[in-house]
Design an enzyme around this catalytic site. Structure first.
Site, PDB file in Angstrom:
ATOM      1  N   SER A 127       0.878  -1.182   0.000  1.00 14.36           N
ATOM      2  CA  SER A 127       0.000   0.000   0.000  1.00 14.36           C
ATOM      3  C   SER A 127       0.908   1.221   0.000  1.00 14.36           C
ATOM      4  O   SER A 127       2.083   1.116   0.371  1.00 14.36           O
ATOM      5  CB  SER A 127      -0.858  -0.009   1.273  1.00 14.36           C
ATOM      6  OG  SER A 127      -1.505   1.232   1.475  1.00 14.36           O
ATOM      7  N   TYR A 129      -2.992  -1.636  10.517  1.00 13.38           N
ATOM      8  CA  TYR A 129      -2.835  -1.720   9.062  1.00 13.38           C
ATOM      9  C   TYR A 129      -1.480  -1.152   8.619  1.00 13.38           C
ATOM     10  O   TYR A 129      -0.751  -1.779   7.839  1.00 13.38           O
ATOM     11  CB  TYR A 129      -3.982  -0.953   8.393  1.00 13.38           C
ATOM     12  CG  TYR A 129      -4.088  -1.134   6.900  1.00 13.38           C
ATOM     13  CD1 TYR A 129      -4.738  -2.238   6.354  1.00 13.38           C
ATOM     14  CD2 TYR A 129      -3.552  -0.194   6.021  1.00 13.38           C
ATOM     15  CE1 TYR A 129      -4.858  -2.401   4.985  1.00 13.38           C
ATOM     16  CE2 TYR A 129      -3.664  -0.353   4.644  1.00 13.38           C
ATOM     17  CZ  TYR A 129      -4.321  -1.451   4.131  1.00 13.38           C
ATOM     18  OH  TYR A 129      -4.436  -1.616   2.765  1.00 13.38           O
TER      19      TYR A 129
HETATM   20  P1  NAD Z   1     -11.331  -6.558  -0.621  1.00 15.22           P
HETATM   21  O1  NAD Z   1     -11.994  -6.485   0.705  1.00 15.22           O
HETATM   22  O2  NAD Z   1     -12.121  -6.354  -1.851  1.00 15.22           O
HETATM   23  O3  NAD Z   1     -10.554  -7.949  -0.785  1.00 15.22           O
HETATM   24  C1  NAD Z   1      -9.916  -8.590   0.283  1.00 15.22           C
HETATM   25  C2  NAD Z   1      -9.799 -10.066  -0.044  1.00 15.22           C
HETATM   26  O4  NAD Z   1      -9.171 -10.713   1.077  1.00 15.22           O
HETATM   27  C3  NAD Z   1     -11.162 -10.746  -0.239  1.00 15.22           C
HETATM   28  O5  NAD Z   1     -11.079 -11.732  -1.239  1.00 15.22           O
HETATM   29  C4  NAD Z   1     -11.405 -11.389   1.120  1.00 15.22           C
HETATM   30  O6  NAD Z   1     -12.291 -12.494   1.066  1.00 15.22           O
HETATM   31  C5  NAD Z   1      -9.981 -11.820   1.462  1.00 15.22           C
HETATM   32  N1  NAD Z   1      -9.831 -12.134   2.874  1.00 15.22           N
HETATM   33  C6  NAD Z   1     -10.169 -11.384   3.947  1.00 15.22           C
HETATM   34  N2  NAD Z   1      -9.935 -12.066   5.079  1.00 15.22           N
HETATM   35  C7  NAD Z   1      -9.438 -13.275   4.712  1.00 15.22           C
HETATM   36  C8  NAD Z   1      -9.015 -14.426   5.432  1.00 15.22           C
HETATM   37  N3  NAD Z   1      -9.068 -14.483   6.763  1.00 15.22           N
HETATM   38  N4  NAD Z   1      -8.563 -15.492   4.722  1.00 15.22           N
HETATM   39  C9  NAD Z   1      -8.521 -15.467   3.369  1.00 15.22           C
HETATM   40  N5  NAD Z   1      -8.916 -14.404   2.649  1.00 15.22           N
HETATM   41  C10 NAD Z   1      -9.362 -13.315   3.314  1.00 15.22           C
HETATM   42  O7  NAD Z   1     -10.145  -5.496  -0.510  1.00 15.22           O
HETATM   43  P2  NAD Z   1      -9.085  -4.959  -1.568  1.00 15.22           P
HETATM   44  O8  NAD Z   1      -9.140  -3.473  -1.478  1.00 15.22           O
HETATM   45  O9  NAD Z   1      -9.195  -5.604  -2.890  1.00 15.22           O
HETATM   46  O10 NAD Z   1      -7.743  -5.386  -0.823  1.00 15.22           O
HETATM   47  C11 NAD Z   1      -6.786  -6.269  -1.397  1.00 15.22           C
HETATM   48  C12 NAD Z   1      -5.409  -5.877  -0.905  1.00 15.22           C
HETATM   49  O11 NAD Z   1      -5.100  -4.571  -1.384  1.00 15.22           O
HETATM   50  C13 NAD Z   1      -5.271  -5.813   0.616  1.00 15.22           C
HETATM   51  O12 NAD Z   1      -4.026  -6.343   0.993  1.00 15.22           O
HETATM   52  C14 NAD Z   1      -5.323  -4.328   0.898  1.00 15.22           C
HETATM   53  O13 NAD Z   1      -4.665  -3.993   2.086  1.00 15.22           O
HETATM   54  C15 NAD Z   1      -4.606  -3.797  -0.313  1.00 15.22           C
HETATM   55  N6  NAD Z   1      -4.820  -2.383  -0.612  1.00 15.22           N
HETATM   56  C16 NAD Z   1      -6.057  -1.916  -0.889  1.00 15.22           C
HETATM   57  C17 NAD Z   1      -6.221  -0.585  -1.182  1.00 15.22           C
HETATM   58  C18 NAD Z   1      -7.569   0.006  -1.503  1.00 15.22           C
HETATM   59  O14 NAD Z   1      -7.672   1.236  -1.562  1.00 15.22           O
HETATM   60  N7  NAD Z   1      -8.601  -0.788  -1.736  1.00 15.22           N
HETATM   61  C19 NAD Z   1      -5.119   0.287  -1.172  1.00 15.22           C
HETATM   62  C20 NAD Z   1      -3.866  -0.231  -0.871  1.00 15.22           C
HETATM   63  C21 NAD Z   1      -3.723  -1.574  -0.604  1.00 15.22           C
END
Ligand code: NAD
Length: 265
Positions: free
Chosen positions: A147, A160
């Site tokens: 991130s 986080y």
């Molecule tokens: P999201 O909530 O759409 O996806 C998260 C995924 O992780 C889902 O498939 C969920 O089922 C899975 N997950 C959650 N808990 C779990 C567990 N205990 N076991 C297995 N799977 C699990 O969120 P996203 O935004 O797509 O996030 C994906 C990654 O991107 C994360 O690491 C997040 O920190 C990172 N990220 C997101 C953003 C943003 O703005 N959305 C920015 C920077 C980084």
């Protein structure tokens, strides 16, 4: 995104790929020829829909694994299960991530441990489990979704931010250990992407300020991004795809911002 990378014969495992960024990464890898092991939470109907859609769009094998990454043994077990199903794992994308927002004095123990387990420990455990086979074949790609918060901080996100700084350290360490083994390890660092993880935060901000969802998104989220728009999931996926390519074989240990310029302001 019109990035193409030939991945026929490769098997990818993408954690947290039932929604958001992970789903876009799984789609990009399968549509470029990889068989894909997906993982993440969701109802059986949702997961069935995701698997069918990915498989029919790409004509590659797509199998879902329900391992819960909050337990370290499950993370290692996920690699074993995917390897048993597909015979190998060449590409590992550690993408699963969760959020909890609270000031440090109100941050519960269980949420701290949950974030460390899913966002950081699981990536260590999957990497450890996949390492021997990547080493034996002299080829591997490990990509961690970090991130912009791997570099910066934001109030009320101690868990986080700690995990995202941590995953960057792990990325650099694994890059060093893999440097002479044909294994690269890199991190992608998105700014705000409008996935379920962030939609929840926008909704909470809208409720707090009695704004519409769009007003909250515009005034409190995309204002952080010089391009003044959310980063799209496909843009992250395109970066991951490039890092999986042969052209990226000398790129290791980097943290690639996909952030609309957020880290320069
Ligand atoms: P999201 O909530 O759409 O996806 C998260 C995924 O992780 C889902 O498939 C969920 O089922 C899975 N997950 C959650 N808990 C779990 C567990 N205990 N076991 C297995 N799977 C699990 O969120 P996203 O935004 O797509 O996030 C994906 C990654 O991107 C994360 O690491 C997040 O920190 C990172 N990220 C997101 C953003 C943003 O703005 N959305 C920015 C920077 C980084």
């Amino acid at each position: 995104m019109d990035v193409t990378v030939p991945l026929e014969g490769k098997v990818a495992l993408v954690t947290g790929s039932t929604s958001g960024i992970g789903l876009a990464i799984a789609r990009a890898l399968s549509s470029n020829g990889a068989d894909v092991a997906i993982n993440g939470l969701g109802s059986p109907e949702q997961i069935d829909e995701v698997v069918k859609r990915l498989a029919s769009d790409s004509e590659r094998r797509v199998v879902h694994f329900s391992h819960d990454l909050s337990a370290i043994a499950e993370a290692g077990g996920l690699v074993e299960a995917a390897t048993a199903e597909f015979g190998r794992v060449d590409i590992l994308v550690n993408n699963a991530g969760v959020q909890h927002i609270a000031s440090v004095d109100e941050f519960p123990d269980e949420q701290w441990h949950r974030l460390i387990a899913i966002n950081l420990t699981a990536a260590f455990a999957t990497t450890r489990a996949v390492w021997p086979q990547m080493k034996d074949r002299g080829w591997g790609r490990i990509i961690n979704t970090a991130s912009t918060l791997a570099f910066t901080a934001e109030t009320r996100k101690s868990g986080y931010v700690a995990t995202k700084h941590g995953i960057l350290g792990l990325t650099r360490e694994i890059a060093l250990e893999g440097a002479q083994l044909g294994i690269t390890c890199n991190a992608v660092c998105p700014a705000w992407v409008l996935t379920p993880l962030v939609a929840k935060q926008v909704e909470e901000k809208a409720a707090e300020l009695q704004y519409s969802f769009e007003e909250a998104a515009r005034n409190y989220f995309v204002t952080d991004i010089p391009t003044r728009r959310f980063v799209e999931t496909d843009e992250i996926a395109a970066s991951v795809l490039f890092l999986c390519s042969e052209a990226a074989r000398s790129i290791t240990g980097i943290a690639l911002p996909v952030d609309g310029g957020s880290l320069i302001v």
